[in-house]
Write an enzyme that holds these catalytic residues in place. Structure first.
Site, short mmCIF file in Angstrom:
data_model
loop_
_atom_site.label_atom_id
_atom_site.label_comp_id
_atom_site.label_asym_id
_atom_site.label_seq_id
_atom_site.Cartn_x
_atom_site.Cartn_y
_atom_site.Cartn_z
N GLU A 17 0.83 -1.21 0.00
CA GLU A 17 0.00 0.00 0.00
C GLU A 17 0.86 1.26 0.00
O GLU A 17 0.45 2.31 -0.53
CB GLU A 17 -0.94 -0.03 1.20
CG GLU A 17 -2.03 -1.09 1.05
CD GLU A 17 -2.90 -1.23 2.28
OE1 GLU A 17 -4.13 -1.13 2.14
OE2 GLU A 17 -2.34 -1.45 3.37
N GLU A 28 -3.29 -9.06 4.00
CA GLU A 28 -4.11 -8.82 5.20
C GLU A 28 -5.12 -9.92 5.49
O GLU A 28 -5.32 -10.32 6.64
CB GLU A 28 -4.83 -7.46 5.07
CG GLU A 28 -3.96 -6.25 5.33
CD GLU A 28 -3.18 -5.80 4.10
OE1 GLU A 28 -2.59 -4.71 4.15
OE2 GLU A 28 -3.16 -6.54 3.09
#
Length: 255
Positions: free
Chosen positions: A107, A127
């Site tokens: 990210e 995640e």
């Protein structure tokens, strides 16, 4: 402690993640450092491009989960995750990835405009493997950068992709040998830094907003006016045209 170091090379800023003992995972202190560095980068009129790189075999493993278990999250009130994710810099940012860019580490690269990676690098939103969601921009930014079905694959399988795959999908600009990553990133940075800084900043804003806000052509013609106005009224605009006419390199002042 200092988890991030910086160095300037002319008009180029190098930002180096250096928390190797934790695979360059971010805690709150590291996020605070990053936010201050980005604020300073934005404010320094001499700096025209920045490169984010890292020491060690991991670019970044994302959020420090041990810190998160104690209630310490790597986010700042102003710029959000890692001190950059909610509000990336308006100036150009290049990621120089040599190793793993996983979860929040990937990210972080989504905050960048150009990505250079070594042949051994991998990218992934891991995640879901931990029962988490990529809330640092991964779930909504990645589908704008690569084909939707590939983004969905990465988000819901949590399996990483190679640098070569990510280049094929248009995410990574260059894949080079490990010892060439910084040189290739610097090559891009120097190409950017030679251009008019006001024009570059406006160009980035126009390209970013038109894509993320999904402007129609009609909207774009209307919205681009205020964005390019600083360039239209700048001294650099006149200097660029004069330099072209006089067959010389322009001397930018950022005014």
């Amino acid at each position: 402690m200092t988890y991030i170091t910086t160095e300037t090379h002319g008009h180029i800023l190098t930002i180096t993640l250096d928390r190797q003992e934790s695979r360059n995972a971010f805690n709150r202190a590291m996020a605070d450092e990053m936010e201050q560095i980005i604020d300073d980068y934005e404010a320094d009129t001499e700096l025209r491009c920045a490169i984010i790189c890292a020491k060690g075999p991991t670019f970044s493993a994302g959020q420090d989960l041990k810190a998160a278990l104690k209630g310490e999250f790597a986010a700042t009130p102003k710029r959000g995750g890692f001190g950059i994710m909610s509000i990336p810099p308006e100036k150009p940012l290049i990621a120089a990835v040599d190793g793993q860019a996983l979860a929040g580490g990937m990210e972080l690269t989504l905050c960048c405009d150009i990505i250079v990676a070594s042949e051994e690098s991998i990218f992934g939103l891991a995640e879901a493997k931990r029962g988490l969601v990529a809330i640092g921009g991964g779930c909504f930014r990645l589908p704008h950068r690569i084909p939707h079905n590939i983004a969905m694959e990465m988000v819901i399988t949590a399996e990483p992709k190679s640098a070569q795959d990510m280049q094929h999908f248009g995410y990574v600009n260059s894949v080079v040998k490990s010892d060439q990553v910084m040189g290739e990133a610097m090559r891009y940075a120097e190409l950017i830094a030679r251009n008019g800084p006001i024009a570059v900043k406006a160009s980035k804003a126009l390209a970013y907003r038109s894509a993320t806000e999904q402007w129609t052509d009609e909207q774009a013609w209307k919205e681009q006016g205020p964005i390019v106005q600083p360039m239209m009224s700048s001294e650099d605009r006149i200097e660029g045209m004069k330099a072209f006419a006089e067959k010389r390199d322009p001397v930018w002042t950022g005014k």
